[in-house]
Enzyme design. Sequence first.
Site, PDB file in Angstrom:
ATOM      1  CG  HIS B  67      -1.544   1.240   1.693  1.00 31.61           C
ATOM      2  ND1 HIS B  67      -1.524   2.250   2.659  1.00 31.61           N
ATOM      3  CD2 HIS B  67      -2.673   1.830   0.987  1.00 31.61           C
ATOM      4  CE1 HIS B  67      -2.085   3.131   2.454  1.00 31.61           C
ATOM      5  NE2 HIS B  67      -2.976   2.904   1.405  1.00 31.61           N
ATOM      6  CD  GLU B  70      -2.485   2.646  -3.589  1.00 32.05           C
ATOM      7  OE1 GLU B  70      -3.184   3.967  -3.121  1.00 32.05           O
ATOM      8  OE2 GLU B  70      -3.064   1.803  -2.654  1.00 32.05           O
ATOM      9  CG  HIS B  71      -0.159   6.175  -0.447  1.00 30.15           C
ATOM     10  ND1 HIS B  71      -0.429   7.394   0.363  1.00 30.15           N
ATOM     11  CD2 HIS B  71      -1.252   5.297  -0.394  1.00 30.15           C
ATOM     12  CE1 HIS B  71      -1.682   7.164   0.687  1.00 30.15           C
ATOM     13  NE2 HIS B  71      -2.165   5.936   0.408  1.00 30.15           N
ATOM     14  CD  GLU B 142      -4.887   5.428   3.146  1.00 29.79           C
ATOM     15  OE1 GLU B 142      -3.562   5.593   3.174  1.00 29.79           O
ATOM     16  OE2 GLU B 142      -5.778   4.657   2.610  1.00 29.79           O
TER      17      GLU B 142
END
Lengths: 427, 427
Positions: B67, B70-71, B142
Amino acid sequence: MKLTKETLLNKQGYRLHILPSDKYKTISIVAKFKTPLTREGITERALLPHVLQKATSRHPNVRSLQAALENLYGTALSSDGTKKGENHVISFRMEVVNEAYLNDQEPILEEALELFNEVLFEPKKVGEGFDPQIVEREKQTLEQRISSIKDDRMSYANLRLMDHMCEGEPYALHVHGYLDDLKDITPESLYKYYEQMVQNDMLDVYVIGDLDQAFIEKMTDRFFIREGSQNKDNDQVSVSKKIDKVEEIVEREEVNQGKLHIGYRTYTKFGDDDYYALQIFNGIFGGFPSSKLFMNVREKHSLAYYAASRFESHKGLLLVFSGIDPNDYDQAKSIILEQMEAMKKGDFTEEQVEETKEQVIHQLQETMDNANGLIEVLYHQMISGAEMPADQLIERIRNVTKQDVIDMANKIELDTIYFLTSQEGGE
Amino acid sequence: MEELVYQQLKETVYQETMDNGLKVFLLSKPEMAKTFGIFTTNYGSIDQTFTPIGKDEKVTVPEGIAHFLEHKLFEKEDRDVFQDFTKLGASANAFTSFTKTAYLFSATSHIEENVETLLNFVQDPYFSEESVEKEKGIISQEIRMYDDQPDWRAFFGTIQSLYHEHPVKVDIAGTVDSIQEITKDDLYTCYETFYHPSNMVLFVAGNFEPKAMMNQIRDNQNQKEFPDAPAINRSYPDEPATVAKKENSITMPVTTAKALVGVKEDVTELEGDELLRAELLSDMILDYYFSKSGPFYEELYENDLIDDSFSYETELDRQFGFTILGGDTRHPEQMTKRIKEMLHELKKESISKEDFTRMKRKKIGQFMRALNSLEFIANQFTHYHTLGVDLFDVLPVIESLTTEDADEYLKHWIKDEAITVFQVKPQ
């Protein structure tokens, strides 16, 4: 861009909108009941769609009704209640598979329309009211829904901001209704409200899909009749309150993340000439990942995962929302306020204006690719008396200048800063 | 370029495997304004232990790295890729799941440039110490946002109870602590191992000419050099068929308790159409008993053990599978007890031909409705493709299912040692 051709017909007690489109494998039917937003009736309107979807004259319980929908190739039935400015709209939606894609030749659409009519106009009646067991159970469920609003922190923070900011205005009313009013609702009183709604609400019916217009008209003439209703427009025009002084409100709950929500007044609504400038303003300010809020609160200062803005088209509000560490309140707040100041000073480029126009147009076209999205756009236009074909809409967006955006920014006024934070977090 | 024609659905998919191994699928929909493109790597949060490309020894990387990566792919040395899409009037996004990381855009203009931008940014990583550090603050917020979401906590709590060892139990974003360990070098290691074109799928659906589009993609890929890719060596711990915890709970500041019943599914033997059949059967059985037309739903709802937040889902993927049922409840103990009993009762159940036909029709209708969405088609096609299933075969596979299949599935589905219960209790 290809425009969807809309046929508008005045029928007995409603307006029928037929939208032929080859984009979908289904046919969608949406019925919208609109009335002025008032405390009296809001709780009934929160409850009613749930009761109507439980039983009809032919299907006396939810299992029978749902099984009928399943047999119609899983036809979907849903409803929701929303605020459109100072008005309340209940939408009933049905989506049916287009028979052209099925192996067997059954008149699915015809049966679905008949069922839709039944849900709306032929509910199960016991004595002078709805089925008491159904009403009782749905009251319990609604009670629970009202009490659980707090569990979704983002919606709750938004609700609290509206409570404070729009206090005394119909817009502050809660779409889920009120516990105090709920307990007094009986199967009979709810039925009375329903009869009144069926008679007096403004009703629009949309049918969209790859369809035969004559057939749709024949079917709706057969199944959709609203005897005796004049279908008069009943729009409650919203007025924007003048702001005396900016309120700053901090509330505390058991949360990990603080929710910073800021409300502004735009004094611009759907249908106004400067509405297009507002769209561009919002895009540059906080509407997209390229916006000032995203770039500064998130990318530059790493204070948040989300920091964005949106506007309420029918009420003239602009809302900023961000999830931050409770200790970062002052910093995040001042960064957000600074971005608004920068907008007022015109601290953005012509290029940004042009790019944002393309983004807004893309968003509009994307929305109109979707059946429900298109219906929403057309309905918004209709109830604001600002009907306009898509190419004209796009032209208006293209015509916005940097000066228009600066003027818009200077028209916008800060109203309320709301912070939902942890018990021990700083302010 | 190969053409796959699906007669009944009136759809054609164009497919080609590039020389570097990238699989490309195109679905032309000229009636839509929009084009949606999604570039997916078969790499997600569960792929934590593997042998990096060019190395001999296994490594285990920090939780949440897929993840994080991905950012970080959006940030380049000189710019943020969001801005590239913005300049092209498009919107972009990305997501990470247990088994996949996907990058996507939607656009109504400059389609070729947008596809080019998508391919190029994903295939050109730039990670620096500084930007990795900066991202930690954003992702921490997040994670904090999810920490405050009781539904997410309930869902993940259930999965954590189902699994002893398997990394599916690790939160996709990792924890605030685990992401602190992530370095630039870790990101490159993961990138080089899992972002080889042969581990990736590109799906573009919408308004474009397929032949020209395929040529453009081929040219783009031919201009880039990639090393030959040996098969990826991923490693997963042995996972028993039993659940890790029969019951567990957390307390949170919620108004209404939440309770979920989880079933651990055995997917070791499942591949291709077998997996699809299992997924469909389990969905249809759940629909039959637990949807609003179902006998179990009726009983639970009438007795106030569930409300309309009740939902259920089955997810079967490479390496893991689960079924989860539940929602808000005023009586979590009774609710979970009764649902567990119901699941056990399934062994002795049998679905009549008429009812099963109804469930098939429902499933067909659901599928048709979903096909209205380009996003659904592209996402789901890619997902199924990595599992050896063709999305557009769903229709014939539904048609082929029989009551015998359902009864057989019922008989063997539920095992006591594979059930867990998870509660979110109000403070």
